[in-house]
Design an enzyme around this catalytic site. Structure first.
Site, PDB file in Angstrom:
ATOM      1  N   HIS A  99       0.848  -1.200   0.000  1.00  0.00           N
ATOM      2  CA  HIS A  99       0.000   0.000   0.000  1.00  0.00           C
ATOM      3  C   HIS A  99       0.879   1.245   0.000  1.00  0.00           C
ATOM      4  O   HIS A  99       1.825   1.346   0.790  1.00  0.00           O
ATOM      5  CB  HIS A  99      -0.907   0.005   1.237  1.00  0.00           C
ATOM      6  CG  HIS A  99      -1.640   1.301   1.417  1.00  0.00           C
ATOM      7  ND1 HIS A  99      -1.423   2.149   2.492  1.00  0.00           N
ATOM      8  CD2 HIS A  99      -2.589   1.911   0.654  1.00  0.00           C
ATOM      9  CE1 HIS A  99      -2.209   3.203   2.384  1.00  0.00           C
ATOM     10  NE2 HIS A  99      -2.920   3.092   1.283  1.00  0.00           N
ATOM     11  N   SER A 100       0.596   2.182  -0.896  1.00  0.00           N
ATOM     12  CA  SER A 100       1.268   3.479  -0.924  1.00  0.00           C
ATOM     13  C   SER A 100       2.793   3.294  -0.983  1.00  0.00           C
ATOM     14  O   SER A 100       3.296   2.668  -1.911  1.00  0.00           O
ATOM     15  CB  SER A 100       0.837   4.289   0.297  1.00  0.00           C
ATOM     16  OG  SER A 100       1.136   5.655   0.151  1.00  0.00           O
TER      17      SER A 100
END
Length: 303
Positions: A99-100
């Site tokens: 994520h990210s």
């Protein structure tokens, strides 16, 4: 149910949590900048039960040790964290889900060790950061890393203690994409209770991370190494919708255009309703897409 794991490293340990049967298909889950492994708490229970999911805390995050005094947090240090954990787990080939910032780390790991990754899942991440087009901007970003590190060392500030309510409020103020429930979940692993109140676990030096930049051409060339095995999930109210971003995020538009023109047939990009933390705030929105990707790819591997 999950179990806690600890992996020894020269400066302490890297912490992680695991779900599922240890003999299942391995999936390593990488959280975003300033977050921790709890970011996957709501999502993983909705994914295929025959996989073994390990969500690690990067150094300086969550329950992992801070790096030694005098050290900065270079982007490749996070990639080496992945190497250390997967070596300890004796994984030779596995799926990466990030994520990210964790997606950017996952992308870089794929490019350096493509033979070890069978699938790449990027949540609100395009897997890279493009190099600034302006040389002066690039130089400024590098100088800022050094200046901030030296400034933090000179101040030697004691971590601030806050009440549970204030700690959560501060977290939510710093990230408009988090819900109160999601923030509380991250805080469970992201803070330690002291007599004076809650203290954030993260190392303040994490804010000075030295990033690794690539050109659009390099991104395409490297992604072609793992084509047909990449899933990118973009939230409609997240950080990767080109027309909603300011000029500082020019790389998003450039990468999306490059992917669409060069790799359209080889990368699955899904746009879903939600914010940057859609996997934590509304996991059912993405769990079906991820499950199908995991199951189809696994089925192919067995043929």
């Amino acid at each position: 149910m999950f179990s806690e794991l600890k992996f020894p490293v020269p400066w302490g340990h890297v912490a992680a949590k695991a779900w599922g049967p240890s003999e299942g298909h391995p999936v390593l889950c990488l959280h975003g900048w300033l977050d921790n492994a709890n970011t996957f708490d709501k999502l993983i229970p909705l994914l295929p039960k025959d996989c073994y999911y390990v969500a690690m805390d990067f150094s300086g995050h969550g329950l992992s040790s801070h790096r030694p005094a005098g050290s900065a947090y270079h982007f490749l240090d996070y990639v080496s964290d992945v190497c250390r954990v997967t070596t300890a787990l004796q994984w030779r080939r596995f799926t990466l889900m990030g994520h990210s910032m964790g997606g950017a780390v996952a992308g870089m790991f794929c490019f350096l060790y493509p033979e070890m990754v069978d699938k790449l899942i990027l949540l609100e991440s395009l897997g890279f950061l493009l190099a600034p087009e302006d040389t002066e901007a690039w130089l400024k970003s590098k100088r800022m890393v050094i200046d901030r590190l030296l400034s933090l060392e000179a101040k030697q500030q004691t971590p601030k203690a806050r009440s549970p309510e204030a700690a959560l409020q501060r977290l939510l103020e710093a990230n408009r994409h988090l819900t109160a429930e999601g923030g509380a979940i991250l805080l469970q692993r992201g803070a330690t209770e002291t007599p004076a109140g809650l203290v954030y676990n993260r190392d303040m030096r994490v804010r000075t991370q030295n990033r690794e930049y690539l050109t659009a051409e390099q991104c395409v060339k490297l992604l072609q190494k793992i084509q047909d095995r990449v899933l990118i999930i973009v939230a409609q109210e997240g950080l990767l919708i080109p027309h909603k971003l300011d000029t500082r995020n020019h790389f998003v538009k450039a990468l999306r255009e490059t992917f669409d023109s060069t790799l359209k047939e080889h990368i699955q990009i899904a746009e879903v309703p939600g914010s940057h933390f859609v996997h934590l705030n509304e996991p059912k929105v993405v769990s079906g897409i991820i499950s199908n990707f995991l199951m189809v790819q696994n089925a192919r591997a067995r043929l």
